[in-house]
Design an enzyme around this catalytic site. Structure first.
Site, PDB file in Angstrom:
ATOM      1  CG  ASP A  53       4.069  71.862 -16.724  1.00 36.26           C
ATOM      2  OD1 ASP A  53       3.032  71.341 -16.189  1.00 36.26           O
ATOM      3  OD2 ASP A  53       3.898  72.249 -18.091  1.00 36.26           O
ATOM      4  CD1 TRP A 200     -11.697  42.250  25.511  1.00 36.71           C
ATOM      5  CD2 TRP A 200     -11.897  40.041  25.120  1.00 36.71           C
ATOM      6  NE1 TRP A 200     -12.075  41.615  26.719  1.00 36.71           N
ATOM      7  CE2 TRP A 200     -11.900  40.422  26.495  1.00 36.71           C
ATOM      8  CE3 TRP A 200     -11.431  38.869  24.606  1.00 36.71           C
ATOM      9  CZ2 TRP A 200     -11.883  39.078  27.680  1.00 36.71           C
ATOM     10  CZ3 TRP A 200     -11.548  37.811  25.590  1.00 36.71           C
ATOM     11  CH2 TRP A 200     -11.854  38.031  27.122  1.00 36.71           C
ATOM     12  CG  ASP A 367     -14.679  44.768  38.829  1.00 35.70           C
ATOM     13  OD1 ASP A 367     -15.452  44.665  37.758  1.00 35.70           O
ATOM     14  OD2 ASP A 367     -13.357  45.369  38.555  1.00 35.70           O
ATOM     15  CG  ASP A 368     -20.165  44.466  36.716  1.00 34.49           C
ATOM     16  OD1 ASP A 368     -21.127  45.040  37.166  1.00 34.49           O
ATOM     17  OD2 ASP A 368     -20.246  44.030  35.308  1.00 34.49           O
ATOM     18  CE  LYS A 477     -11.944  47.116  35.860  1.00 33.97           C
ATOM     19  NZ  LYS A 477     -11.810  45.938  36.384  1.00 33.97           N
ATOM     20  CD1 TRP A 478     -15.292  55.344  32.266  1.00 38.90           C
ATOM     21  CD2 TRP A 478     -15.530  56.767  33.608  1.00 38.90           C
ATOM     22  NE1 TRP A 478     -16.094  56.241  31.687  1.00 38.90           N
ATOM     23  CE2 TRP A 478     -16.337  57.287  32.689  1.00 38.90           C
ATOM     24  CE3 TRP A 478     -15.451  57.985  34.934  1.00 38.90           C
ATOM     25  CZ2 TRP A 478     -17.061  58.573  32.693  1.00 38.90           C
ATOM     26  CZ3 TRP A 478     -16.347  59.052  34.909  1.00 38.90           C
ATOM     27  CH2 TRP A 478     -17.004  59.212  33.730  1.00 38.90           C
ATOM     28  CG  ASP A 479     -15.367  48.457  32.451  1.00 31.36           C
ATOM     29  OD1 ASP A 479     -14.890  48.307  31.197  1.00 31.36           O
ATOM     30  OD2 ASP A 479     -15.381  47.186  33.112  1.00 31.36           O
ATOM     31  CG  MET A 480     -17.182  52.681  27.285  1.00 37.69           C
ATOM     32  SD  MET A 480     -17.417  51.842  25.618  1.00 37.69           S
ATOM     33  CE  MET A 480     -15.564  52.099  25.123  1.00 37.69           C
ATOM     34  CB  CYS A 527     -11.478  49.779  32.559  1.00 40.44           C
ATOM     35  SG  CYS A 527     -11.791  48.069  32.140  1.00 40.44           S
ATOM     36  CG  ASP A 549     -11.047  42.550  30.374  1.00 40.30           C
ATOM     37  OD1 ASP A 549     -10.771  43.321  31.257  1.00 40.30           O
ATOM     38  OD2 ASP A 549     -12.282  42.566  29.819  1.00 40.30           O
TER      39      ASP A 549
HETATM   40  C1  GLA Z   1     -14.828  44.461  31.922  1.00 40.65           C
HETATM   41  C2  GLA Z   1     -13.528  44.849  32.613  1.00 40.65           C
HETATM   42  C3  GLA Z   1     -13.304  43.887  33.578  1.00 40.65           C
HETATM   43  C4  GLA Z   1     -14.406  43.694  34.579  1.00 40.65           C
HETATM   44  C5  GLA Z   1     -15.645  43.633  33.847  1.00 40.65           C
HETATM   45  C6  GLA Z   1     -16.820  43.618  34.749  1.00 40.65           C
HETATM   46  O1  GLA Z   1     -14.631  43.339  30.979  1.00 40.65           O
HETATM   47  O2  GLA Z   1     -12.596  45.177  31.765  1.00 40.65           O
HETATM   48  O3  GLA Z   1     -12.155  43.939  34.347  1.00 40.65           O
HETATM   49  O4  GLA Z   1     -14.511  44.976  35.444  1.00 40.65           O
HETATM   50  O5  GLA Z   1     -15.910  44.408  32.693  1.00 40.65           O
HETATM   51  O6  GLA Z   1     -18.063  43.125  34.123  1.00 40.65           O
END
Ligand code: GLA
Length: 735
Positions: A53, A200, A367-368, A477-480, A527, A549
């Site tokens: 209790d 970051w 890349d981008d 490479k699949w970024d966000m 990524c 990065d």
């Molecule tokens: C992010 C990724 C990088 C590169 C840039 C491109 O920052 O982490 O490796 O691909 O985008 O815009």
């Protein structure tokens, strides 16, 4: 049987190779947690709960003797509002609108089939190995809520995977406000708390502190698992270190908002919980409808943090990652991002590829910047059509040029985003996440697409599949690159906006699921501005992730060390980049950069055409060495020897080793931080070898026993210069 249920006593025991997890079904259907720790026998563990209790502890109806209170009972899946004031696993509103949930167990079943959450990543069993599953059916008849608790055992890895399915068994809608994947009560808790925090370009730094009263949490409300708090926590005995002591690790297989907490209560008990973050979460369950939580894996180790990590590594690599790329050697790639940023064309890429081929690199990743109108990060996202004017040719032509040089071809996408300056946004302004009454915020000049909408996912699938079918592309490479704000969906009614964050992630998973199923030969790498969504959920679809990065070799020591607490080397993409480094302007020796990149999936991220002949020679030699060592690095066991987080700016920065599973081969790496004059010598005690075996140590040529190498250690020479690195290869030559 690894799952034992003694019905008369209400005792449930889950045994892995070296751990036991026990529960008790109490009269009234209360489900108590009895024990989690080193494996015990068939003891009657019911003695572990004391009933007294206690002041300020409410008693549920029928417990007039006042010795039963949910507030002091160690529980398995606690509800909210019915006498337990600690953090709940579940909270739900029924027809009366009150916040409360009180689930009671109704049935305990041992299943031979593995049950899996729908639309979510999951740990999977091999048919050849036994993986029993326990299902506990629970119900709260007052509101019509039902729950099925699932527990799957991975005996060899000492892992227990848990998740819950909620079902509305009533006749009126329910609103789930909290639906955790995992909850566990330790009756006593003298623990250290460990988490992987960051930001970051400095993701997953290890932080350890004594667990204090109240709640400590690692959490994300950003719409992604985040660079800031990985969905992983560990509780360690205060004396545990890399090689000894008890550690409990918990990892959530989820990529969205998460809450991972430990709450130490007034009696010294500790509740651990992991799941979808309850903030901004409210899920309407229609009658007959169901809701599945993500899975959470718990691992127990008695041999310290190193032991815990190696169990997780095997669990993740074998039972979470999947597809043909899980076990294939991952290609050494060159990515043009830090080489060219947005300014490139086919000729430039072909020139880099020509040098790459000579150095033994196996793939070029564009890349981008190859699509739409995209010469900086302010436009073009969403328009996944090739900018032939910029490249100077079509995509198939470019891919052929690269493949003719003997390299495979990979490509970058950022599917979940759209630039305001894009044809996609002009066509579909309602496809972004936004609150109708607010102006949406920008992040990196872009909006987040509403992945909760099937038509958005379908559009992205069509656009990406068309690119992948148009040429021989074997990597994505699949970024966000931004987190979510104003999380509203035009497709949901106002009372269902609490579902947006989770529906977003379900949409991301659906897109990943379809693409990885339809393009099994494509290696997908995750990524998110580097490692902003490096989590077990993503690893189910993308067996490797761009770790950070930050490509500076010295910064990477901390990032990779922290990442390795949970994630295996085969999941960490690590690249050699130019000096001075683009993130921190530091200049490090090329051998140190290659040594740091050999801690995971090796690649390059610099303009090879600008390297001197000597640099090319070194890089070519190290790439050849990496390819020879690749099976060891991808499949071996990791032992961390020196933490970069230990105090002291100078001296040995970090050291680690990889040992093949048959113990015949090892790679040891030590990196110096700042050089100091007339330094002491470092003895580096190795781990994971066979004590009685003899190993040839190269480059020194010594032959030493495993016992000497682990007991007396390697006697390191002076490391010359700031940031110098030493690597040793050990080969068994007798024993
Ligand atoms: C992010 C990724 C990088 C590169 C840039 C491109 O920052 O982490 O490796 O691909 O985008 O815009």
């Amino acid at each position: 049987m690894s799952i034992q249920y003694e019905k008369e006593k209400g005792l449930i025991r889950l045994n892995t190779r070296s751990s036991t997890y026990a529960m008790q079904l109490l009269p009234g259907g209360y489900l108590a947690h009895l024990y989690y720790g080193p494996r015990v026998g068939a003891d009657d563990l019911r003695y572990l709960i004391r009933y007294v209790d206690r002041p300020q502890a409410p008693n549920p109806p029928g417990s007039e003797d006042r010795i039963f209170s949910l507030n002091i009972l160690p529980q398995e899946y606690p509800g909210f509002g019915c006498g337990d004031y600690r953090s709940a696993a579940v909270n739900c509103r029924g027809a009366d609108g009150c916040f409360a949930a009180d689930l009671r167990a109704e049935a305990v079943e041992v299943l031979t089939d593995t049950m899996l959450p729908v639309g979510l990543p999951h740990f999977h069993a091999f048919a050849s190995e036994a993986h029993d599953t326990l299902r506990i059916r629970m119900a709260d008849p007052a509101i019509g809520l039902q729950a099925e608790l699932y527990y799957t055992l991975f005996e060899e890895q000492d892992a227990i995977v848990r998740w819950t399915r909620f079902i509305n068994g009533g006749e009126t809608p329910l609103i789930l406000d909290r639906a955790m994947s995992f909850s566990l009560d330790f009756a006593a808790g003298d623990f250290d708390w460990l988490q992987l925090w960051g930001g970051w370009s400095r993701e997953r730094h290890v932080e350890r502190s004594p667990l204090r009263h109240g709640i400590q949490a690692a959490e994300s409300r950003r719409g992604a698992s985040s660079s800031q708090h990985n969905p992983f926590i560990a509780l360690a005995s205060p004396t545990a270190d890399e090689t000894q002591g008890e550690v409990y690790g918990f990892a959530l297989a989820y990529s969205g908002n998460h809450l991972c907490f430990a709450e130490k209560d007034q009696y010294g008990g500790v509740r651990v919980g992991l799941g979808i973050h309850p903030e901004a979460f409210a899920w309407t369950l229609e009658p007959g409808g169901s809701f599945d939580t993500p899975q959470c894996a718990a691992v127990y180790a008695s041999d310290g943090l190193g032991g815990m990590s190696r169990k997780f590594h095997l669990l993740i690599q074998r039972h979470l990652c999947r597809g043909p790329w899980r076990d294939r050697p991952r290609p050494v790639l060159i990515n043009n991002w830090e080489a060219t940023y947005f300014q490139f064309n086919a000729d430039k890429l072909a020139a880099i590829a020509a040098d790459a081929a000579r150095l033994g690199i196996e793939m070029l990743v564009m890349d981008d910047g190859w699509f739409g109108k995209r010469d900086d990060d302010r436009s073009g996202l969403g328009d996944w059509t090739v900018n032939e004017a910029k490249l100077g040719c079509t995509l198939p032509e470019l891919v052929s040029r690269i493949r003719e040089q003997g390299l495979q071809f990979g490509i970058w996408f950022e599917p979940e985003m759209v630039s305001p300056d894009s044809d996609l946004y002009r066509r579909h302004p309602d496809w972004i996440l936004k609150a109708p009454s607010r102006t949406p915020s920008l992040g990196r000049s872009q909006y987040v697409l509403d992945m909760s909408r099937p038509e958005v996912v379908d559009y992205l699938y069509g656009a990406m599949a068309a690119i992948l079918r148009s040429a021989e592309i074997t990597y994505v490479k699949w970024d966000m690159n931004r987190y979510i704000t104003e999380a509203g969906s035009a497709a949901l009614s106002p009372n269902r906006q609490g579902e947006v964050f989770h529906r977003y992630i379900l949409g991301v998973y659906r897109l990943l699921d379809q693409l990885t199923a339809d393009f099994p030969e494509v290696l997908f790498e995750g990524c998110a501005s580097g490692g902003g969504r490096f989590d077990p959920g993503m690893l189910y679809y993308t067996p490797q992730i761009w770790t950070s990065d930050d490509t500076d070799a010295i910064e990477r020591l901390s990032i990779q060390y922290g990442t390795s607490l949970l994630y295996p080397p085969a999941c960490m993409a690590c690249h050699v980049s130019a000096v001075p480094n683009h993130q921190v302007a530091r200049t490090t020796p090329l051998e140190t950069r290659t040594a740091a990149a050999m801690a995971g999936v090796f690649g390059c991220e610099l303009d090879l055409t600008t390297l001197s002949r000597e640099e090319k020679e070194i890089l070519g030699r190290e790439i050849a060495r990496y390819k020879r060592l690749r099976p060891l690095i991808m499949e071996g066991e990791l032992y961390r020897l020196k933490s970069p987080f230990e105090k002291g700016e100078r001296g040995l920065g970090a050291a680690w080793m990889l040992v093949s599973r048959d113990k015949t081969h090892a790679l040891v790496t030590a990196v110096q931080a700042m050089a100091i004059p007339d330094t002491p010598f470092f003895r580096l005690r190795l781990q994971g070898l066979l004590p009685q075996a003899a190993y040839r140590v190269e480059p020194d040529g010594f032959i030493l026993s495993g016992a000497a190498l682990m007991g007396a250690g390697l006697n390191l020479p002076y490391i010359i210069g700031d940031y110098g690195a030493l690597t040793y290869e050990l080969t068994m030559c007798g024993g």
